[in-house]
Design an enzyme around this catalytic site. Structure first.
Site, PDB file in Angstrom:
ATOM      1  N   ARG A  59       0.806  -1.226   0.000  1.00 39.56           N
ATOM      2  CA  ARG A  59       0.000   0.000   0.000  1.00 39.56           C
ATOM      3  C   ARG A  59       0.840   1.277   0.000  1.00 39.56           C
ATOM      4  O   ARG A  59       0.334   2.355  -0.313  1.00 39.56           O
ATOM      5  CB  ARG A  59      -1.010  -0.051   1.148  1.00 39.56           C
ATOM      6  CG  ARG A  59      -2.133  -1.046   0.850  1.00 39.56           C
ATOM      7  CD  ARG A  59      -3.005  -1.297   2.045  1.00 39.56           C
ATOM      8  NE  ARG A  59      -2.706  -2.558   2.693  1.00 39.56           N
ATOM      9  CZ  ARG A  59      -3.024  -2.849   3.937  1.00 39.56           C
ATOM     10  NH1 ARG A  59      -3.627  -1.955   4.685  1.00 39.56           N
ATOM     11  NH2 ARG A  59      -2.728  -4.029   4.440  1.00 39.56           N
ATOM     12  N   GLU A  78       1.517  -6.964  12.534  1.00 44.53           N
ATOM     13  CA  GLU A  78       0.354  -7.168  13.412  1.00 44.53           C
ATOM     14  C   GLU A  78      -0.255  -8.545  13.221  1.00 44.53           C
ATOM     15  O   GLU A  78      -0.707  -9.168  14.163  1.00 44.53           O
ATOM     16  CB  GLU A  78      -0.725  -6.077  13.194  1.00 44.53           C
ATOM     17  CG  GLU A  78      -1.784  -6.114  14.284  1.00 44.53           C
ATOM     18  CD  GLU A  78      -2.933  -5.116  14.083  1.00 44.53           C
ATOM     19  OE1 GLU A  78      -3.091  -4.560  12.985  1.00 44.53           O
ATOM     20  OE2 GLU A  78      -3.682  -4.933  15.059  1.00 44.53           O
TER      21      GLU A  78
HETATM   22  O1  LIG Z   1       3.092  -2.038  11.707  1.00 45.93           O
HETATM   23  P1  LIG Z   1       2.876  -3.458  11.283  1.00 45.93           P
HETATM   24  O2  LIG Z   1       2.256  -4.305  12.360  1.00 45.93           O
HETATM   25  O3  LIG Z   1       4.126  -4.066  10.746  1.00 45.93           O
HETATM   26  O4  LIG Z   1       1.793  -3.457  10.116  1.00 45.93           O
HETATM   27  C1  LIG Z   1       1.719  -2.502   9.116  1.00 45.93           C
HETATM   28  C2  LIG Z   1       1.822  -3.120   7.744  1.00 45.93           C
HETATM   29  O5  LIG Z   1       0.772  -4.075   7.544  1.00 45.93           O
HETATM   30  C3  LIG Z   1       0.133  -3.808   6.300  1.00 45.93           C
HETATM   31  O6  LIG Z   1       0.761  -4.432   5.228  1.00 45.93           O
HETATM   32  P2  LIG Z   1       0.654  -5.988   4.943  1.00 45.93           P
HETATM   33  O7  LIG Z   1       1.874  -6.654   5.486  1.00 45.93           O
HETATM   34  O8  LIG Z   1      -0.679  -6.480   5.379  1.00 45.93           O
HETATM   35  O9  LIG Z   1       0.847  -6.106   3.392  1.00 45.93           O
HETATM   36  P3  LIG Z   1       0.111  -5.566   2.106  1.00 45.93           P
HETATM   37  O10 LIG Z   1       0.212  -4.044   2.140  1.00 45.93           O
HETATM   38  O11 LIG Z   1       0.973  -6.170   1.071  1.00 45.93           O
HETATM   39  O12 LIG Z   1      -1.294  -6.040   2.125  1.00 45.93           O
HETATM   40  C4  LIG Z   1       0.271  -2.306   6.150  1.00 45.93           C
HETATM   41  O13 LIG Z   1       0.100  -1.889   4.809  1.00 45.93           O
HETATM   42  C5  LIG Z   1       1.661  -2.058   6.674  1.00 45.93           C
HETATM   43  O14 LIG Z   1       2.652  -2.245   5.676  1.00 45.93           O
HETATM   44  N1  LIG Z   2      -5.506  -3.104  11.475  1.00 45.48           N
HETATM   45  C1  LIG Z   2      -4.949  -2.957  10.273  1.00 45.48           C
HETATM   46  N2  LIG Z   2      -5.674  -2.473   9.244  1.00 45.48           N
HETATM   47  C2  LIG Z   2      -5.094  -2.318   8.014  1.00 45.48           C
HETATM   48  N3  LIG Z   2      -3.829  -2.635   7.757  1.00 45.48           N
HETATM   49  C3  LIG Z   2      -3.077  -3.110   8.759  1.00 45.48           C
HETATM   50  N4  LIG Z   2      -1.792  -3.498   8.808  1.00 45.48           N
HETATM   51  C4  LIG Z   2      -1.536  -3.919  10.059  1.00 45.48           C
HETATM   52  N5  LIG Z   2      -2.614  -3.809  10.844  1.00 45.48           N
HETATM   53  C5  LIG Z   2      -3.597  -3.298  10.048  1.00 45.48           C
END
Ligand SMILES: O=P(O)(O)OC[C@H]1O[C@H](OP(=O)(O)OP(=O)(O)O)[C@H](O)[C@@H]1O
Ligand SMILES: Nc1ncnc2[nH]cnc12
Length: 218
Positions: free
Chosen positions: A105, A142
């Site tokens: 994202r 997370e």
């Molecule tokens: O602070 P954190 O606990 O590390 O989480 C935050 C990350 O989680 C989500 O990405 P995700 O890994 O779900 O990947 P995506 O954007 O490829 O869906 C979000 O876009 C952040 O990059």
């Molecule tokens: N709660 C949440 N919603 C969307 N993106 C996330 N990436 C990690 N935690 C998330």
């Protein structure tokens, strides 16, 4: 002498590790910024129990579905970054050489922001997607574990890097990016997120100052 206005009296715009000097010299820009934040915040959606039970998923995609919201998001980010890192100042508050977007994202707005700032854009990708020599790091987020990778020649030693992503939750993802930039000798001068899940205290994992446009899930 321009009037110096405190940027915002909002905990979501300050850092616990070190503080970015969030000041703006033009009161009308500060007012514009406040209105932009309100509009953007009211356009987000939440999905309970996605992608797994217990997670309240913050969906930022409506900000990109509307050209008007998309433009407002980029304007808000541009106001923030250029007021924090004005290209005309000397270090440590001088401009940004490289904007790094985190898969996936961070790719939605990182390149457009880089273009507005006159900076390079570099992607940090999930493992196995980038050709050539890379640096790698494994991290916890997370909801699970992942591996991040960046091309070795993507950041030059001493370059000033701004890391951008949609959300900071536990901070594992952002800390992994800071690690990769450090491996290449770059300097992370700041992090910029659209949204912060403040209760998870993710920013405490980061060395560089943090800016989040909107707060969420207090
Ligand atoms: O602070 P954190 O606990 O590390 O989480 C935050 C990350 O989680 C989500 O990405 P995700 O890994 O779900 O990947 P995506 O954007 O490829 O869906 C979000 O876009 C952040 O990059
Ligand atoms: N709660 C949440 N919603 C969307 N993106 C996330 N990436 C990690 N935690 C998330």
């Amino acid at each position: 002498m321009p009037l110096i206005v405190p940027f915002l009296n909002d905990p979501s715009t300050t850092s616990t590790s070190s503080t970015i000097p969030n000041i703006m010299t033009d009161p009308s820009t500060a007012e514009e910024f406040a209105v932009l934040r309100q509009t953007l915040k009211s356009s987000l959606r939440q999905y309970p129990d996605f992608p797994q039970p217990g997670i309240l998923f913050e969906d930022i995609l409506p900000l990109f579905a509307s050209p008007s919201l998309h433009a407002q998001l980029l304007r808000a980010l541009e106001i923030h970054v250029t007021s924090t890192f004005p290209p005309s100042l000397t270090p440590p508050f001088a401009g940004v050489d490289v904007v790094i977007g985190l898969e996936a994202r961070g790719f939605l707005f990182g390149p457009s922001l880089a273009l507005k700032l006159g900076a390079s854009f570099v992607p940090v990708r999930k493992a196995g997607k980038l050709p050539g020599e890379t640096v790698k790091v494994t991290y916890q987020k997370e909801y699970g574990q992942d591996v991040f990778e960046m091309q070795k020649d993507a950041v030059k030693p001493g370059q000033r890097v701004l890391v951008v992503d949609d959300i900071i939750a536990t901070g594992g993802t952002a800390a992994a990016a800071e690690d990769l930039v450090g491996q290449l000798g770059g300097e992370v001068v700041g992090f910029c997120f659209i949204l912060e899940l403040a209760f998870l205290k993710g920013r405490d994992k980061l060395k560089a100052p943090v800016f989040t446009l909107l707060s969420g899930q207090e």
